[in-house]
Design an enzyme around this catalytic site. Structure first.
Site, short mmCIF file in Angstrom:
data_model
loop_
_atom_site.label_atom_id
_atom_site.label_comp_id
_atom_site.label_asym_id
_atom_site.label_seq_id
_atom_site.Cartn_x
_atom_site.Cartn_y
_atom_site.Cartn_z
N HIS A 84 0.87 -1.19 0.00
CA HIS A 84 0.00 0.00 0.00
C HIS A 84 0.91 1.24 0.00
O HIS A 84 2.00 1.20 0.55
CB HIS A 84 -0.83 -0.05 1.29
N GLN A 103 -4.49 -5.29 6.89
CA GLN A 103 -5.45 -6.22 6.28
C GLN A 103 -5.41 -7.61 6.90
O GLN A 103 -6.14 -8.49 6.44
CB GLN A 103 -5.20 -6.33 4.76
N1 PMP Z 1 -1.87 -0.71 4.54
C1 PMP Z 1 -2.82 -1.46 3.98
C2 PMP Z 1 -2.47 -2.85 3.49
C3 PMP Z 1 -4.11 -0.97 3.86
O1 PMP Z 1 -5.04 -1.72 3.28
C4 PMP Z 1 -4.40 0.33 4.34
C5 PMP Z 1 -5.78 0.91 4.21
N2 PMP Z 1 -6.36 0.80 2.95
C6 PMP Z 1 -3.37 1.06 4.91
C7 PMP Z 1 -2.13 0.51 5.00
C8 PMP Z 1 -3.60 2.42 5.44
O2 PMP Z 1 -4.41 2.42 6.56
P1 PMP Z 1 -4.96 3.77 7.20
O3 PMP Z 1 -5.54 4.55 6.07
O4 PMP Z 1 -5.97 3.32 8.19
O5 PMP Z 1 -3.79 4.46 7.83
#
Ligand code: PMP
Length: 422
Positions: free
Chosen positions: A128, A208
């Protein structure tokens, strides 16, 4: 399929008020977007109401009843998260704003102190953006180099090729335990062992995985782990950074302000011990308390039971989605994946698919899911993603597939059009 013994009881849905509504003129809501943000059960909503109605004040400051109650509840929540992750000590649990804030904290506080020119940061192509950009920024600040664990053709990490990318300059290996796009469950324990053998520190983005499967930081042997409350039945705006005690103790603070100090003078300060050192300012008080309630809720069902339920759903979804003509499912076979599936169709564009599904009441995600480099590797600009949680049912997968089949029919190239093109 509804009699699969791995499925949780349907009555669990009664805990989630938001699920019981119609959208678009009487279409029952089919919510398949929990990987973006999940829903909260009544028990968590009640914990928020209870906190603000009876027990709220700022924590660690006031010497009065409400502040003491709020402080106790806040620290109890820390203990619940410790137990949930099987961390050895409660002071290894830092409340943050979420996964992104947790990773940025490590990139700044640990990274700036431990990474220098010529060092290597090992990532994976399926991360991500929040587990990429903070490391790119660290590399820009320090002159370090970014490397990647290679992928197999079916979208898994090629652990056999780790030797090609791990060197004695690798300072950190940062990876997701579950890919939010491919759904791949990564072999974190093996990778952590290999990275440690090379002398690197390991950070796991568990956004996740923590909501869906048992997480034991000691068994995994990881140094840092990040998660978000809003993906695990808790509120938004709160998350956790787990950090091994020795590492946190050696890290300078990242953000300055109240609460993170031991003593402030006119021109300098001394920092507090962890976890306070990394919780500058007023923390997400009600959020952390409600995240503790979310942990209670998940544990009352059993995280392993939730995982089995999602295995049943992904097995079923994988099989049924193949019935949609022209669909391409991204990522590995169900036995390697968690409860989400991304796909593309010949037509229409993923955004249009999501819009048309929504008209049928089916909520999914479309876009690059904050994994643009992975989409580049797959040769696509966007995909559509359906993701499942403990409240989803096989009938909802039927609704998704039925609606996709209608979309497929509607956008099927007609004979006349095809002829014109020739
Ligand atoms: N890492 C992963 C694998 C995610 O799926 C997400 C959220 N889509 C994030 C990080 C970021 O999380 P947050 O927006 O809650 O900080």
């Amino acid at each position: 399929m509804s009699d699969d013994p791995r499925l949780l009881p349907e009555s669990l849905r009664d805990d989630f008020p938001i699920l019981h509504q119609n959208v678009h003129e009487g279409r029952p809501l089919v919510f398949l977007d929990s990987a973006a943000s999940a829903h909260r059960p009544r028990q968590v909503i009640d914990a928020i109401v209870e906190c603000y109605s009876h027990n709220y004040a700022n924590v660690h400051r006031g010497i009065h009843t409400l502040s003491e109650r709020a402080t106790d509840a806040y620290e109890q929540a820390r203990e619940k998260l410790r137990a949930f992750l099987n961390a050895e000590h409660a002071d290894e649990i830092v409340f943050t704003g979420g996964t992104t804030a947790a990773i940025n904290t490590v990139a700044r506080a640990w990274g700036d102190a431990n990474v220098s020119r010529g060092d290597e940061i090992l990532l994976t192509p399926m991360e991500h953006h929040s587990n990429l950009v903070p490391w790119f920024q660290l590399a820009e600040r320090t002159g370090a180099t970014i490397k990647h664990v290679p992928l197999t053709d079916d979208g898994r990490l090629d652990v056999d090729r780790m030797g090609e990318v791990l060197t004695d300059r690798t300072r950190l290996c940062a990876l997701a335990s579950v890919s939010n796009t491919l759904g791949t469950i990564n072999p974190v324990k093996t990778i952590a062992r290999l990275a440690h053998e090379a002398g690197a520190v390991v950070l796991v983005d568990a956004a996740q995985s923590a909501p869906h499967m048992h997480t034991d930081v000691q068994d995994l042997g990881v140094d840092f782990l990040a998660l978000s409350g809003h993906k695990m039945c808790g509120p938004s705006g709160v998350g956790v950074l787990y950090g091994r005690r020795e590492l946190l103790a050696a890290m300078p603070p990242f953000m300055g302000g109240g609460s993170m100090i031991n003593r402030v003078y006119l021109d300098r300060f001394t920092p507090a011990d962890p976890p306070a050192r990394f919780e500058a300012g007023t923390p997400p008080i009600a959020g952390a308390i409600a995240l503790g309630a979310a942990v209670d809720y998940l544990q009352s069902i059993g995280v392993d039971a939730i995982h089995r339920h999602e295995e049943a759903l992904i097995d079923y979804a994988w099989e049924r989605l193949q019935e949609v003509p022209g669909i391409r499912l991204l990522g590995p076979a169900p036995k390697f994946r968690a409860g989400l599936v991304s796909f593309v169709m010949e037509r229409p564009h993923p955004h249009d698919i999501a819009q048309l599904l929504d008209f049928d009441g089916v909520a999914v995600r479309a876009g690059h899911h904050c994994t643009q480099p992975l989409h580049d590797l797959l040769g696509i600009t966007a995909s559509t993603r359906a993701s499942f949680y403990l409240y989803n049912r096989p009938e909802e997968i039927d609704a998704l597939v039925g609606s996709l089949q209608k979309i497929g029919d509607r956008f099927k190239p007609s004979g006349r059009k095809r002829k014109r093109k020739q």
